[in-house]
Enzyme design. Structure first.
Site, mmCIF file in Angstrom:
data_model
loop_
_atom_site.group_PDB
_atom_site.id
_atom_site.type_symbol
_atom_site.label_atom_id
_atom_site.label_comp_id
_atom_site.label_asym_id
_atom_site.label_seq_id
_atom_site.Cartn_x
_atom_site.Cartn_y
_atom_site.Cartn_z
ATOM 1 N N MET A 29 -23.677 5.421 -14.093
ATOM 2 C CA MET A 29 -23.718 4.949 -15.482
ATOM 3 C C MET A 29 -24.554 5.929 -16.306
ATOM 4 O O MET A 29 -25.028 5.595 -17.400
ATOM 5 C CB MET A 29 -24.298 3.535 -15.555
ATOM 6 N N HIS A 36 -29.446 10.273 -8.226
ATOM 7 C CA HIS A 36 -28.036 10.607 -8.456
ATOM 8 C C HIS A 36 -27.733 12.026 -7.966
ATOM 9 O O HIS A 36 -26.682 12.276 -7.383
ATOM 10 C CB HIS A 36 -27.702 10.565 -9.959
ATOM 11 N N GLY A 146 -25.443 4.968 -3.350
ATOM 12 C CA GLY A 146 -26.815 4.864 -2.848
ATOM 13 C C GLY A 146 -27.070 3.505 -2.204
ATOM 14 O O GLY A 146 -26.530 2.486 -2.638
ATOM 15 N N MET A 183 -36.030 5.475 -6.936
ATOM 16 C CA MET A 183 -35.582 6.034 -8.217
ATOM 17 C C MET A 183 -34.535 5.134 -8.850
ATOM 18 O O MET A 183 -33.661 4.610 -8.164
ATOM 19 C CB MET A 183 -35.024 7.427 -7.999
ATOM 20 N N SER A 184 -34.658 4.963 -10.164
ATOM 21 C CA SER A 184 -33.738 4.108 -10.904
ATOM 22 C C SER A 184 -33.803 4.516 -12.369
ATOM 23 O O SER A 184 -34.878 4.868 -12.874
ATOM 24 C CB SER A 184 -34.187 2.639 -10.767
ATOM 25 N N SER A 185 -32.658 4.441 -13.049
ATOM 26 C CA SER A 185 -32.655 4.780 -14.484
ATOM 27 C C SER A 185 -33.564 3.814 -15.236
ATOM 28 O O SER A 185 -34.120 4.142 -16.283
ATOM 29 C CB SER A 185 -31.240 4.698 -15.051
ATOM 30 N N ARG A 186 -33.711 2.592 -14.706
ATOM 31 C CA ARG A 186 -34.535 1.589 -15.395
ATOM 32 C C ARG A 186 -36.039 1.861 -15.275
ATOM 33 O O ARG A 186 -36.824 1.239 -15.989
ATOM 34 C CB ARG A 186 -34.222 0.186 -14.858
#
Ligand code: PAF
Length: 281
Positions: A29, A36, A146, A183-186
């Protein structure tokens, strides 16, 4: 690197490529991070052509969730993917993916009512639907996901199996910051103080892993340990702590086979998830 925005063009390019090359897809996303990039590197390792899709999928967000404020930065993503020598970015808009009168959805029944599915009604229908569409559009031989989104991974694996989709789902271990935060975009929503508190998630999983290694198999004891650690500071709201069968996601009382400890909590306003596999092998 080719940027493709329409379904028709993407399908045409995929047909041509499939004549003599293997396509690897990394569905995302956007707002890419090192997690990623690790998936992209994995796709590169196992395929001839790497495609990354960037699409913030509205059907997997509930009405009170963060669709509007979900972080987006296409130019940054493009730069990162260029550096990885990604071959194709599939970057459709919402109308391209969900045209007028769109009405077909995919539900993986057995796995959706556990963990995140309990509170995020419809979320996994949105995920399974968009991922199956991406498979039909990009036509990959491999798709890399993931393990951080463990339930998502299991649902996609089951969907591919149940619907006889002709591709291989390739799981990739959770990528962590040096201090253990998944790790996370949030993570970008977290203030420095909240980020510090978020480390309790990893700390609690490490404790459980140590207890499991020492022979503890009683789920109530292991769950209580996580609860203690997460409650040791103000500001971490537990949504769930579950220990489940690693394949069916059904909660268990005692660990006999491979199990997954999954945690969801809110740190401030940010919802974070993480998991670890508990297995003797
Ligand atoms: O994991 C994600 O980023 C999304 O759920 C996915 C798989 C790209 C589907 O929108």
């Amino acid at each position: 690197m080719r940027i493709i925005e329409t379904v028709k063009e993407m399908q045409g390019v995929a047909d041509e490529l499939r004549k003599d090359r293997k396509i690897g897809l990394v569905p995302t996303m956007g707002y890419l991070h090192e997690g990623h990039i690790a998936l992209v590197k994995k796709a590169r390792e196992i395929s001839d052509v790497v495609a990354v899709s960037i699409f913030v999928n509205p059907t997997q967000f509930g009405p009170s969730e963060d669709l509007a404020r979900y972080p987006r930065d296409f130019e940054r993503d493009r730069g990162l993917l260029e550096r990885e020598k990604t071959d194709i970015i599939f970057f459709p808009d919402v109308k391209e993916m969900y045209p007028e009168r769109y009405s077909t959805y995919i539900q993986v029944r057995e796995l959706e009512n556990h963990l995140c599915g309990k509170t995020r009604t419809g979320h996994f229908i949105g995920v399974a639907t968009v991922v199956s569409k991406l498979f039909n559009i990009v036509k990959p031989h491999f798709a890399v996901f993931g393990q951080k989104d463990y339930q998502q991974l299991k649902i996609i694996e089951r969907m591919v199996r149940d619907l006889n989709m002709d591709l291989k789902v390739v799981p990739y271990p959770t990528v962590r910051e040096p201090d253990g935060l998944a790790m996370s975009s949030r993570n970008t929503y977290l203030s420095p103080a909240e980020r510090e508190k978020a480390l309790l998630i990893y700390a609690s999983m490490k404790k459980v892993e140590a207890l499991f290694k020492a022979g503890q198999r009683d789920v109530s004891v292991l769950r209580e340990e996580v609860k203690q650690v997460l409650s040791s500071e103000e500001g971490v709201q537990i949504e769930y702590i579950t220990i489940s069968d690693a394949e069916t996601l059904v909660e268990i009382d005692r660990i006999e086979n491979k199990a997954v400890l999954a945690i969801a909590c809110r740190v401030g306003k940010t919802r974070l998830i993480d998991n670890t596999i508990l297995t003797e092998a």
